[in-house]
Write a protein that holds these residues in place. Structure first.
Motif: not given
Length: 206
Positions: A110-116
């Motif tokens: 359920g997590g997320y990350l943004h890479i720019g």
């Protein structure tokens, strides 16, 4: 009633077979549900806009955490494609010093990350290939047509890596540049054939 009594063995046999089919049907449903739950599910999408300044987001919709190994950007051009592993990056802190950070590591369910932003990713690839940019456009006789994001990860206790990828078209109208997904959804790469492709991606990064 007499007919039922006379044919009771046959009726019982047919009922037994039908009951077996019902149990097999429910067992298949349970198995399919278990398999779906065990599948790695990554979603690559844009956020906070639809143009080149929108964020590139990677979300883990799997039932368990997943370990991100590599994040690869592939830019399709009018000539040869450009590839770069963007898992590691540099960032300046409040003191003006450069810190080395990484997107590698576990990503919870359920997590997320943004890479720019997509613009920042294009700039990183262009810098790696010594390509000068005017905004998002190359100054040389080169055109950027599309950008593909690839994720290589390890899911659960599996030894073999899984992958995900999604391609976005760069729609440049001469002024602004919009980011349009080329597919409705992120392509999941988890079959035996797909995993061989993912391993080939990893070998290309060595």
């Amino acid at each position: 009633m007499q007919w039922i009594s006379d044919h009771a063995p046959a009726i019982n046999a047919i009922a037994g077979v039908l009951t077996l089919f019902v149990w097999l049907f429910y067992a298949q449903l349970l198995y399919n549900g278990y398999i779906r739950q065990r599948r790695a599910r990554l979603i690559i999408n844009r956020g906070q806009g639809k143009d080149i300044d929108s964020l590139c987001l990677i979300s883990n919709m799997s039932a368990e955490a997943i370990f991100i190994q590599h994040i690869v950007v592939r830019i399709e051009t009018s000539q040869e494609p450009l590839l770069l592993d963007v898992s590691d990056y540099q960032q300046s802190n409040d003191d003006g010093q450069t810190e080395y950070r990484s997107h590698q590591g576990p990503l919870s369910s359920g997590g997320y990350l943004h890479i720019g932003t997509f613009q920042a990713l294009i700039e990183r690839v262009a810098e790696a290939y010594d390509i000068q940019l005017d905004g998002h456009r190359p100054t040389a006789e080169l055109t950027f047509k599309a950008i593909e994001l690839r994720v290589i990860a390890i899911y659960g206790s599996e030894d073999r890596p899984v992958g995900a990828r999604r391609r976005f078209l760069l729609d440049d109208d001469g002024d602004a540049c919009s980011i349009t997904p080329a597919q409705i959804d992120t392509q999941r790469l988890a079959s035996r054939r797909d995993r061989r492709l993912v391993k080939q991606w990893m070998r290309n990064l060595e």
